[in-house]
Motif scaffolding. Sequence first.
Motif, PDB file in Angstrom:
ATOM      1  N   GLU A   1      25.119  81.232  37.911  1.00 12.24           N
ATOM      2  CA  GLU A   1      24.218  80.353  38.653  1.00 12.24           C
ATOM      3  C   GLU A   1      22.995  80.022  37.803  1.00 12.24           C
ATOM      4  OE1 GLU A   1      21.749  80.255  42.839  1.00 12.24           O
ATOM      5  OE2 GLU A   1      23.248  81.796  42.505  1.00 12.24           O
ATOM      6  N   THR A   2      22.589  78.781  37.853  1.00  8.10           N
ATOM      7  CA  THR A   2      21.429  78.325  37.110  1.00  8.10           C
ATOM      8  C   THR A   2      20.272  78.167  38.075  1.00  8.10           C
ATOM      9  OG1 THR A   2      22.872  77.148  35.585  1.00  8.10           O
ATOM     10  CG2 THR A   2      20.563  76.522  35.594  1.00  8.10           C
TER      11      THR A   2
ATOM     12  N   ASP B   1      18.507  82.334  32.283  1.00  5.28           N
ATOM     13  CA  ASP B   1      18.028  83.635  31.818  1.00  5.28           C
ATOM     14  C   ASP B   1      16.881  84.189  32.668  1.00  5.28           C
ATOM     15  OD1 ASP B   1      16.152  81.751  31.091  1.00  5.28           O
ATOM     16  OD2 ASP B   1      15.746  82.651  29.129  1.00  5.28           O
ATOM     17  N   MET B   2      16.692  83.663  33.871  1.00  2.00           N
ATOM     18  CA  MET B   2      15.573  84.110  34.700  1.00  2.00           C
ATOM     19  C   MET B   2      16.040  84.741  36.007  1.00  2.00           C
ATOM     20  SD  MET B   2      12.538  81.345  33.996  1.00  2.00           S
ATOM     21  CE  MET B   2      11.311  82.435  34.682  1.00  2.00           C
TER      22      MET B   2
ATOM     23  N   GLU C   1       7.437  82.046  39.395  1.00  2.00           N
ATOM     24  CA  GLU C   1       7.571  82.379  37.973  1.00  2.00           C
ATOM     25  C   GLU C   1       8.355  81.300  37.220  1.00  2.00           C
ATOM     26  OE1 GLU C   1       7.650  87.227  37.816  1.00  2.00           O
ATOM     27  OE2 GLU C   1       9.306  86.231  38.868  1.00  2.00           O
ATOM     28  N   ARG C   2       9.407  80.804  37.832  1.00  2.00           N
ATOM     29  CA  ARG C   2      10.195  79.744  37.196  1.00  2.00           C
ATOM     30  C   ARG C   2       9.378  78.463  37.092  1.00  2.00           C
ATOM     31  NH1 ARG C   2      13.843  82.041  40.783  1.00  2.00           N
ATOM     32  NH2 ARG C   2      13.792  80.216  42.148  1.00  2.00           N
ATOM     33  N   ASN C   3       8.613  78.143  38.127  1.00  2.00           N
ATOM     34  CA  ASN C   3       7.769  76.942  38.100  1.00  2.00           C
ATOM     35  C   ASN C   3       6.671  77.067  37.035  1.00  2.00           C
ATOM     36  OD1 ASN C   3       9.326  75.877  40.144  1.00  2.00           O
ATOM     37  ND2 ASN C   3       7.848  76.311  41.759  1.00  2.00           N
ATOM     38  N   GLU C   4       6.116  78.269  36.893  1.00  2.00           N
ATOM     39  CA  GLU C   4       5.092  78.497  35.863  1.00  2.00           C
ATOM     40  C   GLU C   4       5.685  78.267  34.474  1.00  2.00           C
ATOM     41  OE1 GLU C   4       1.494  79.525  34.005  1.00  2.00           O
ATOM     42  OE2 GLU C   4       1.917  78.938  36.072  1.00  2.00           O
TER      43      GLU C   4
END
Length: 145
Positions: A5-6, A22-23, A30-33
């Motif tokens: 899943e991405t 990789d997150m 955190e992904r938006n940052e």
Amino acid sequence: MDKNETLIGVCRFCGQYNLYSDMEGTSEAERNERATRQCNCDEGKKYAEQLAFEEKRKKQREETLLRASIQIEELFGEGARKQNFPSLSENYLTIFNNMAALIYDDVILKCNIDVTGLVKATISTNAKGVLQIQRTDKIVGKLEV
């Protein structure tokens, strides 16, 4: 969550999204940052530059205050004995380190501390903004006949 899943991160300025594989285990914030820091929009670039600048200043502050602490130890702590000066207690060293931080942060301009009437500490910055730490020992000899 599926291993393949991405995850999506969105730039807070322009809304462009990035896909991350990789997150795993990270929050949306955190992904938006990360997406904002990596975005090529003008605001995203400016934001990333500002964060890098702040990080550099923080690191420079830590390094400068560490060097100041070492110099304070040399002038007033155990290192003073090597120069045939009496060493001062750890309490004084803590005060001097705190004063160095306040001066570095431009909270105060200069600090003069008369420790014993014979020992004086001066902490300031020069014209280039470099911290200066000075020890002055007053040696008085008096004889009466």
